[in-house]
Design a protein around this motif. Structure first.
Motif, PDB file in Angstrom:
ATOM      1  N   SER A   1       0.823  -1.219   0.000  1.00  0.00           N
ATOM      2  CA  SER A   1       0.000   0.000   0.000  1.00  0.00           C
ATOM      3  C   SER A   1       0.851   1.261   0.000  1.00  0.00           C
ATOM      4  CB  SER A   1      -0.934   0.008   1.215  1.00  0.00           C
ATOM      5  OG  SER A   1      -0.208   0.125   2.419  1.00  0.00           O
ATOM      6  N   THR A   2       2.147   1.139   0.254  1.00  0.00           N
ATOM      7  CA  THR A   2       3.035   2.310   0.260  1.00  0.00           C
ATOM      8  C   THR A   2       4.064   2.216  -0.865  1.00  0.00           C
ATOM      9  OG1 THR A   2       4.366   1.179   1.962  1.00  0.00           O
ATOM     10  CG2 THR A   2       2.752   2.796   2.723  1.00  0.00           C
TER      11      THR A   2
ATOM     12  N   VAL B 128       2.542   1.230  -4.222  1.00  0.00           N
ATOM     13  CA  VAL B 128       1.909   2.362  -4.898  1.00  0.00           C
ATOM     14  C   VAL B 128       2.964   3.268  -5.536  1.00  0.00           C
ATOM     15  CG1 VAL B 128       0.550   4.462  -4.532  1.00  0.00           C
ATOM     16  CG2 VAL B 128      -0.181   2.306  -3.499  1.00  0.00           C
ATOM     17  N   SER B 129       4.115   3.431  -4.865  1.00  0.00           N
ATOM     18  CA  SER B 129       5.207   4.218  -5.466  1.00  0.00           C
ATOM     19  C   SER B 129       5.684   3.587  -6.763  1.00  0.00           C
ATOM     20  CB  SER B 129       6.374   4.337  -4.473  1.00  0.00           C
ATOM     21  OG  SER B 129       6.021   5.129  -3.364  1.00  0.00           O
TER      22      SER B 129
ATOM     23  N   PHE C  98      -3.596  -1.446  -2.930  1.00  0.00           N
ATOM     24  CA  PHE C  98      -2.784  -1.609  -4.141  1.00  0.00           C
ATOM     25  C   PHE C  98      -3.644  -1.908  -5.370  1.00  0.00           C
ATOM     26  CE2 PHE C  98      -0.244  -4.074  -7.124  1.00  0.00           C
ATOM     27  CZ  PHE C  98       0.899  -3.306  -7.249  1.00  0.00           C
TER      28      PHE C  98
ATOM     29  N   THR D   3      -5.718   1.170  -6.402  1.00  0.00           N
ATOM     30  CA  THR D   3      -4.892   2.199  -7.032  1.00  0.00           C
ATOM     31  C   THR D   3      -4.516   1.808  -8.454  1.00  0.00           C
ATOM     32  OG1 THR D   3      -3.985   2.751  -4.846  1.00  0.00           O
ATOM     33  CG2 THR D   3      -2.805   3.579  -6.763  1.00  0.00           C
ATOM     34  N   TRP D   4      -4.166   0.540  -8.640  1.00  0.00           N
ATOM     35  CA  TRP D   4      -3.800   0.053  -9.981  1.00  0.00           C
ATOM     36  C   TRP D   4      -4.973   0.207 -10.947  1.00  0.00           C
ATOM     37  CZ3 TRP D   4      -5.527  -4.265 -12.894  1.00  0.00           C
ATOM     38  CH2 TRP D   4      -4.753  -4.534 -14.029  1.00  0.00           C
TER      39      TRP D   4
ATOM     40  N   TYR E 170      -5.519   3.954 -11.726  1.00  0.00           N
ATOM     41  CA  TYR E 170      -4.536   4.476 -12.675  1.00  0.00           C
ATOM     42  C   TYR E 170      -4.785   3.949 -14.092  1.00  0.00           C
ATOM     43  CZ  TYR E 170      -1.681   6.365  -8.833  1.00  0.00           C
ATOM     44  OH  TYR E 170      -1.222   7.087  -7.764  1.00  0.00           O
TER      45      TYR E 170
ATOM     46  N   GLY F 152      -4.190   7.718  -5.356  1.00  0.00           N
ATOM     47  CA  GLY F 152      -3.693   6.667  -4.473  1.00  0.00           C
ATOM     48  C   GLY F 152      -3.674   7.082  -3.013  1.00  0.00           C
TER      49      GLY F 152
ATOM     50  N   TYR G 224      -5.575   5.225   0.498  1.00  0.00           N
ATOM     51  CA  TYR G 224      -4.800   4.934   1.699  1.00  0.00           C
ATOM     52  C   TYR G 224      -5.436   5.592   2.915  1.00  0.00           C
ATOM     53  CZ  TYR G 224      -0.675   4.517   4.739  1.00  0.00           C
ATOM     54  OH  TYR G 224       0.174   4.227   5.777  1.00  0.00           O
TER      55      TYR G 224
END
Length: 514
Positions: free
Chosen positions: A250-251, A254-255, A393, A396-397, A400, A409, A413
Motif C-alpha cells: 500500500s506504500t 503504490v510508489s 494496491f 490504485t492500480w 490508474y 492513491g 490509503y
C-alpha cells in the motif's frame, strides 16, 4: 503501584524529551540535506534513488516482520525479568536475522534486478547508475537486518538518549555525504550509494560496541540457537507477515505504480513529500516509541488496565501532535517547499498535504497495534488487517489504468487506514477488556473537535493575506499557537491539563538560574 506508575510516567517523559531533542536536530539537518541532495542529484536522479529505494523497501514485507517480533519478545522478556531467556533470545535472533539477510539478498538480486531492468520507468542512460543504487541498497539492508537485535535491546532497555545521539550522528553523516557529492565530478548517484553503505556499516559497529558494553545479555554466540524460541518468533512473525506485506504494497507498491504510470518526476515529488512527512512522523512517532516499551512491559507484568490506559493516551497525544504540524503545513505547503527547495517538483505541494493526512491515518492506530502485539495473539488481527489494507494496491492500480489522477492513491490509503481502527477495536475486544466507548469518548471525540477548530483561525487569516514570505512567517506561528491552544482546551481532559501545566512549570523551574 502508584509509585511504579509515577516512575513509568517519568521514564516516558524523560525518553520522550530525549527523542524530541534528537528529532529537532535531525529535522533541521534532514530538511537541509533534502534540499542539498535534490540540487546535487537533480530531479531525475532524485526520482531514480526514490524508485530503487522503494524496490528494496518492498523486501520489508518479509524482513520487518521478524524485526518486529524480535523487538516484542525482547521487551516482553525484560518485563518478565527473565534475563537468562533474554540472552538466549539475543543470540537466536541474530542467527535468524543473518539467515533472513541472506534470503532477502537472493530474492532482491533476482526479482529486484528483473523489475528494475524490465519494468521500471528509468530515463535513458541511467540504468547502470540505477543498478549500482540497487546493489548498494541491498548491502545496506543486510547490515540493517543484522543490527535489529541491537537496536531492539536499546529501545527495550529504554536507553533513548544514546538512540537520540546516534540519530543525530547519522543525519550529520548524511549531510557530509551531500557536500562530498556536490564536489564530485563523476556519477553522483553511484557515489551516494557507496557512501550510504559506509554509513550503515559504521552505525552497525557502534551499536554492537555499545550493547556489549552496557547490556550483559548482548554477547552473541553463533552456537546459541533455541529452536523453540525460533519457532515462536517464526509463528509470531509469520502472521505479522500478512500485515506488513499489505502495508508495504500500500506504500512502496503504490510508489512503483506511480513510476510505471507517470515516471520518475512524480516519484521525485512523492519523495519530497515523504521527506517532510517523515520528519513530522518521526517527531510525533517519539510518543509511540516512548510509550511502546511501557505498554509491552505493563502487559507482561499483568497490569493490562495500565497498558490499555497508555495505549489510549498515546493514541490521543499522537493525533494532537500531528495536528500541530498538519495545520501550518497544509496552509503554507507551496511557500514551505519554495523556501526549502528553491526548485519545487511538480505537484509536490499537493502530495505533501495528502501525505500529512496519510501519516495521521497511519499513526492513529499504532498504539492500539502495540497493544495487540503485547498480547501476542496476533493471528486473527493480522488476517483482518490484511484484508483491509490489501485492497489499496489493486484499487490504485485499477484507478490508474482507468486514467485517475496521480494523487488518487493517497485517497484510498487515507480512507482505508482510518477505517482500519474499527477492525482494531473489534480484535482488542476479543483479546482483552477493551472499552470502545471509553476510547471514543476519551480519545477520538476530543481529537475530532481539535481537527475542526484548529483550522478556523488560519483559514480566516489566509483570506486577508496574499501568499508569500510575509504570510508564511505570520501564518506558521499563528497556526502552531492556535492549534496548540485548541489541543489544550478541547483535546486534553482536566487531569491531563493539570498534569501538562505542572510539567511545564517544573521544566521552567529546572531551567531557571539558581
Amino acid at each position: 503501584m502508584s509509585s511504579d506508575i509515577s516512575q513509568n510516567n517519568k521514564r516516558i517523559a524523560k525518553n520522550t524529551l530525549a527523542l524530541y531533542f534528537r528529532t529537532f536536530i535531525t529535522m533541521i539537518v534532514g530538511l537541509y540535506t533534502g534540499r542539498v541532495m535534490l540540487q546535487a542529484l537533480g530531479v531525475d536522479n532524485y526520482g531514480i534513488n526514490a524508485v530503487v529505494g522503494g524496490i528494496v523497501a518492498m523486501s520489508s514485507l518479509i524482513t520487518s516482520t521478524m524485526s518486529a517480533a524480535i523487538g516484542r519478545y525482547i521487551t516482553y522478556a525484560l518485563g518478565k525479568g527473565d534475563r537468562a531467556r533474554l540472552q538466549v533470545m539475543f543470540s537466536t535472533s541474530i542467527n535468524a536475522q543473518i539467515v533472513m539477510a541472506v534470503l532477502a539478498a537472493v530474492v532482491l538480486e533476482v526479482a529486484g534486478v528483473w523489475f528494475l531492468n524490465s519494468e521500471a520507468n528509468i530515463p535513458e542512460g541511467r540504468m547502470i547508475a540505477a543498478n549500482w543504487v540497487l546493489h548498494c541498497s541491498i548491502i545496506s539492508l543486510m547490515i540493517s537486518l543484522v543490527s535489529t537485535p541491537f537496536s531492539a535491546l536499546i529501545v527495550a532497555h529504554e536507553h533513548m538518549t544514546i538512540y537520540a545521539y546516534m540519530s543525530i550522528v547519522n543525519v550529520t553523516f548524511k549531510l557530509a555525504i551531500c557536500f562530498l557529492i556536490m564536489m564530485y565530478g563523476g556519477d553522483r548517484l553511484i557515489l551516494l550509494a557507496l557512501l550510504q553503505v559506509a554509513v550503515a556499516l559504521l552505525m552497525r559497529v557502534f551499536y554492537g560496541w555499545y550493547c556489549a558494553r552496557h547490556f550483559e545479555e548482548a554477547h552473541y554466540s553463533p552456537t546459541m540457537f533455541d529452536k523453540g524460541l525460533l519457532r515462536e518468533l517464526t509463528v509470531f512473525s509469520g502472521w505479522n507477515l500478512l500485515n506488513h506485506g499489505a502495508y508495504v504494497f500500500s506504500t512502496q507498491g503504490v510508489s512503483m505504480l506511480v513510476n510505471v504510470f507517470f515516471g520518475v518526476v512524480y516519484n521525485a515529488s512523492r519523495s519530497v513529500a515523504l521527506t517532510v512527512n517523515g520528519v513530522v512522523q518521526g517527531f510525533v512517532g517519539n510518543f509511540t516509541m516512548a510509550f511502546s516499551p511501557q505498554i509491552t512491559k505493563s502487559y507482561a507484568a499483568g497490569d493490562k488496565a495500565y497498558a490499555i490506559l497508555l495505549a489510549n493516551r498515546g493514541t490521543k497525544f499522537t493525533w494532537l501532535m500531528m495536528y500541530i504540524f498538519i495545520v501550518p503545513v497544509c496552509m503554507e505547503a507551496e511557500t514551505l517547499l519554495q523556501l526549502w527547495l528553491g526548485q519545487v517538483p511538480v505537484l509536490a505541494p499537493l502530495f505533501l498535504r495528502f501525505a500529512m493526512f496519510e501519516s495521521l491515518a497511519f499513526s492513529s492506530g499504532q498504539n492500539l497495534f502495540k497493544l495487540v502485539q503485547a498480547d501476542g495473539r496476533v493471528k486473527q488481527y493480522n488476517i483482518h488487517v490484511t484484508l483491509f489494507m490489501g485492497v489499496i494496491f489493486p484499487l490504485t492500480w485499477i484507478a490508474y489504468r482507468m486514467g485517475a489522477p496521480v494523487w488518487s492513491g493517497y485517497l484510498f490509503y487515507i480512507v482505508i487506514f482510518f477505517l482500519l481502527n474499527f477492525v482494531r477495536f473489534y480484535d482488542l475486544k476479543c483479546l482483552m477488556t477493551f472499552s470502545v466507548k471509553q476510547h471514543l469518548r476519551d480519545c477520538i471525540y476530543p481529537c475530532l473537535i481539535v481537527s475542526v477548530t484548529s483550522f478556523i483561525l488560519p483559514v480566516i487569516l489566509a483570506q486577508f493575506m496574499e501568499q508569500g514570505g510575509v504570510r508564511f512567517f505570520i501564518m506558521v506561528p499563528v497556526s502552531v499557537l492556535w492549534t496548540g491552544g485548541c489541543c489544550i482546551i478541547f483535546g486534553l481532559s482536566q487531569d491531563e491539563r493539570l498534569f501538562f501545566w505542572n510539567k511545564m512549570q517544573s521544566v521552567l523551574k529546572s531551567k531557571m538560574p539558581k
